[in-house]
Write an enzyme that holds these catalytic residues in place. Structure first.
Site, PDB file in Angstrom:
ATOM      1  N   GLY A  41      16.170  35.088  18.539  1.00  0.00           N
ATOM      2  CA  GLY A  41      16.507  33.941  19.367  1.00  0.00           C
ATOM      3  C   GLY A  41      17.979  33.754  19.652  1.00  0.00           C
ATOM      4  N   GLY A  76      11.679  27.416  15.312  1.00  0.00           N
ATOM      5  CA  GLY A  76      10.428  27.576  14.572  1.00  0.00           C
ATOM      6  C   GLY A  76       9.579  28.736  15.036  1.00  0.00           C
ATOM      7  N   GLY A 129      49.807  55.525  41.864  1.00  0.00           N
ATOM      8  CA  GLY A 129      50.757  54.528  41.381  1.00  0.00           C
ATOM      9  C   GLY A 129      50.568  53.231  42.127  1.00  0.00           C
ATOM     10  N   SER A 167      44.659  54.539  44.076  1.00  0.00           N
ATOM     11  CA  SER A 167      43.561  54.964  43.183  1.00  0.00           C
ATOM     12  C   SER A 167      43.711  54.375  41.781  1.00  0.00           C
ATOM     13  CB  SER A 167      43.474  56.490  43.126  1.00  0.00           C
ATOM     14  OG  SER A 167      44.733  57.093  42.904  1.00  0.00           O
ATOM     15  N   THR A 210      10.976  38.483  19.681  1.00  0.00           N
ATOM     16  CA  THR A 210      12.362  38.760  20.057  1.00  0.00           C
ATOM     17  C   THR A 210      13.296  37.783  19.358  1.00  0.00           C
ATOM     18  OG1 THR A 210      12.306  37.306  21.980  1.00  0.00           O
ATOM     19  CG2 THR A 210      11.592  39.575  22.304  1.00  0.00           C
ATOM     20  N   SER A 221      15.312  29.540  20.926  1.00  0.00           N
ATOM     21  CA  SER A 221      16.630  29.451  20.308  1.00  0.00           C
ATOM     22  C   SER A 221      16.498  29.501  18.791  1.00  0.00           C
ATOM     23  CB  SER A 221      17.320  28.156  20.738  1.00  0.00           C
ATOM     24  OG  SER A 221      17.533  28.142  22.129  1.00  0.00           O
ATOM     25  N   SER A 256      55.348  51.999  45.053  1.00  0.00           N
ATOM     26  CA  SER A 256      55.966  52.713  43.929  1.00  0.00           C
ATOM     27  C   SER A 256      56.761  53.930  44.373  1.00  0.00           C
ATOM     28  CB  SER A 256      54.885  53.149  42.930  1.00  0.00           C
ATOM     29  OG  SER A 256      53.961  54.033  43.560  1.00  0.00           O
TER      30      SER A 256
END
Length: 648
Positions: A113, A43, A479, A553, A111, A39, A483
């Site tokens: 943190g 350090g 739709g 759809s 990497t 994190s 509808s």
């Protein structure tokens, strides 16, 4: 708390020993790859600086640049150059540093943190032998600690060590270290790691990093460097039957008329005369020539890159995989469905039904998210079943259905053929990284898509349409439920038949009774249903029939695939958005769907608790509220006339 920053090395310090032994180092040393993770403010930068400094791996000018006038060294500043690059807008996923000992060379993947850059941990750990987790002795195990430990096990890192840093700020407390060791043991069990070794360190002072500390007489384990030095790197025993050579390049025929196929051996061994199978086609042949680029290595083993020539002139392309033909027991799966664990890397959440490009090795295919199975809670490490989405940095298990065959192994069996990335097809951004838990062969028997060829009709389309006097096309009405799509579709079908034209209504419910009776109503199954209807409508249109598809759809991507199918076949596709408002649809509710959804009895109803993506540029758009249905059907007929599908 002490103000001391550096410690003067004694004549017998590890630093001095490393320097004096450098001349005796053999040219071929083992390479150990490690990834650091932690994190913010744990350090990590200081620890990396301490390792580089105490192993004598820093250039003199670099060391001078971070040393003050009074001799104090700012260890964390050793990586400030990389941070400055990021501030200038340069994208760096993982920063690599290098150091060495008399017996081993090290490649360190540093990497970031911050939680936002969790994806970088995934990248850095993907080929590491060791993951070094930073734990602040004061704060203990944090959310990121758990997340990073899970990622390390997910990508198969065999060794995890926790550097319990800033032990000096808890007065070198043996009791506090014991508490954290117990928590780390529990974490190892929860993430499925064999163990997580804990080492008390003070990176700023150098305690137990390279040199053993007199401040921790209660600790009898190794220093961090001693731990790394003691790790045994076992090369996998190559088994010929487990051969995997993903093809990356196909060269043109040489003077002997033979093509060469180039790739990196991911597993197994390969030699001239070996019988092999090329997947996914399943073609069998024999190796006639092999070039490993090393005259002392006539046999190819992982991870060598090789160039292969085959006895038969068969179809081999980029993305195909050469495997052993000794027996079928060790063949990878020609999969069309993958159960996989994915780390989601995009700001845009992933939902079931979404479509992405899946890149595995040199092969790229389209994939649909069939279902989101589970999502990991990084705080508790418990899994939520059936999540609604995966957000940025979420880790989840999902089922992917691919558009074509993927030659795959479980990641636990092969880290090359069992890993993949997900790509957004619109932006070409990498949006996910995953490992395969189970590749599933959903095609009966051993058939693959490469075994199935499209057979064109003996009649040309022009001849067919000329003789019948009928052009084909597809009208796609989309739709919300209720509808009025089906009402318009029925009126349109009747009008076309009255004009002596062959038309057929492809109704969604009717499709569910036959072609799609094996599908459920998960977002992935719905997407597959739309795909099938798109292919069916294209066949109708090619035959000269006007296909009328009445489908909710809801996703643009699904409708776009149907449109692309027709465009590729040079067939007309008319998208009609029936834009009736949801309030009017709910008032009608002929099937009682909205009422059931409002009572909580029906989940995933489009327009209530599932999204509907309106067409951005439909060919026609109309609202059926109080409208004359015959007039609306007439508007569709007019569009067919305008396109030349129907005569005036």
């Amino acid at each position: 708390m002490t103000d001391t920053v550096t410690r003067e090395p004694s004549e017998e310090s590890t630093h001095a020993k490393l320097a004096s032994a450098a001349a005796d180092v053999t040219p071929r040393r083992q390479i150990l790859r490690l990834a650091t993770a932690g994190s913010v403010d744990d350090g990590k930068s200081t620890l990396i600086g301490r390792i580089l400094h105490d192993t004598g791996s820093l250039p003199t000018d670099h060391l001078a640049g971070v040393t003050s006038d009074d001799g104090d060294i700012d260890l964390a500043a050793l990586s400030d150059g990389l941070r400055a690059e990021r501030e200038q807008g340069i994208t760096i996923d993982v920063a690599y540093r290098f150091f060495s000992s008399p017996t081993r060379s090290y490649v360190l993947a540093d990497t970031p943190g911050h939680e936002r850059y969790t994806r970088n941990t995934f990248t850095g750990a993907s080929n590491a032998h060791v993951a070094v987790l930073l734990v602040d002795a004061r704060k203990g195990l944090l959310r990121q600690t758990r997340r990073h430990a899970r990622i390390a096990t997910l990508v198969g890192v065999p060794h995890i060590v926790a550097a319990v840093n800033k032990i000096d700020l808890v007065d070198f407390s043996a009791e506090r270290f014991a508490e954290l060791t117990a928590e780390l043991d529990e974490l190892a069990t929860n993430v499925g790691a064999a163990e997580i070794t804990a080492i008390p360190v003070a990176a700023k002072l150098g305690d137990n990093v390279v040199d053993r500390s007199p401040n921790t007489p209660w600790y009898t384990g190794p220093t961090l460097l001693e731990y790394l030095e003691a790790i045994e790197l076992h090369a996998p025993n190559p088994v010929a039957r487990e051969l995997r050579v993903p093809i990356q390049w196909v060269s043109r025929p040489g003077p002997d008329g033979r093509r060469s196929y180039t790739g990196r051996v991911a597993a197994g061994t390969l030699d001239v005369g070996d019988p092999v199978v090329v997947l996914p086609s399943g073609s069998r042949t024999t190796v006639t020539a092999l070039d490993t680029l090393d005259p002392d290595r006539p046999t190819a083993v992982a991870p060598l890159s090789v160039s292969v020539q085959l006895a038969d002139d068969i179809d081999v392309g980029r993305g195909d995989v050469i495997v052993s033909g000794l027996d079928d027991a060790h063949l990878p799966v020609a999969a069309r469905e993958l159960l996989a664990t994915v780390c989601w890397l995009s700001e845009t959440p992933l939902h079931a039904g979404d479509r992405v490009a899946l890149k595995q090795g040199a092969s790229t295919v389209r994939a649909t998210v069939q279902a989101l199975e589970r999502k990991l809670d990084p705080e508790t490490l418990l899994e939520q079943v059936g999540p609604s989405e995966l957000a940025l940095n979420d880790i989840g298990t999902l089922t992917l259905r691919t558009s074509s065959v993927v030659v795959a192994d479980p990641y636990a069996a092969n880290r090359d053929t069992g890993a993949f990335i997900l790509i957004d097809e619109a932006s070409n951004d990498t949006v996910g990284a995953g490992t395969i838990l189970e590749p599933r062969e959903v095609i009966p028997g051993k058939a693959t898509r490469n075994d199935i060829k499209w057979h064109p009709s003996a009649l040309s389309r022009t001849e067919r349409w000329t003789k019948t006097g009928q052009r084909g096309a597809t009208v796609w009405l989309t739709g919300l439920p209720a509808s009025g799509k089906s009402t318009v579709a029925v009126a349109l079908e009747r009008e076309l038949v009255n004009r002596a034209r062959v038309a057929y209504l492809v109704d969604g419910d009717n499709i569910r009774h036959g072609i799609s009776d094996d599908l459920g109503f998960s977002p992935g199954d719905r997407a597959e249903n739309i795909r099938r209807v798109g292919h069916l409508a294209r066949l109708f249109a090619d035959a000269g029939v006007i296909a009328i598809a009445s489908m909710v759809s809801p996703l643009r991507s699904d409708r776009e695939i149907a449109r692309e199918l027709h465009a590729a076949a040079d067939l007309d596709f008319i998208e009609v958005h029936v834009s009736t408002p949801v309030g009017e649809c709910e008032r009608r509710d002929p099937k009682g769907l909205y009422e059931r959804a409002r009572r909580g009895e029906l989940k995933g109803l489009t327009g209530v608790d599932a999204p509907y993506e309106k067409p951005e540029n439909p060919d026609l758009r109309f609202d059926t509220t109080g409208a004359d249905i015959a007039e609306l059907a007439g508007r569709v007929v007019d569009e067919l006339v305008r396109r030349g599908v129907l005569a005036e």
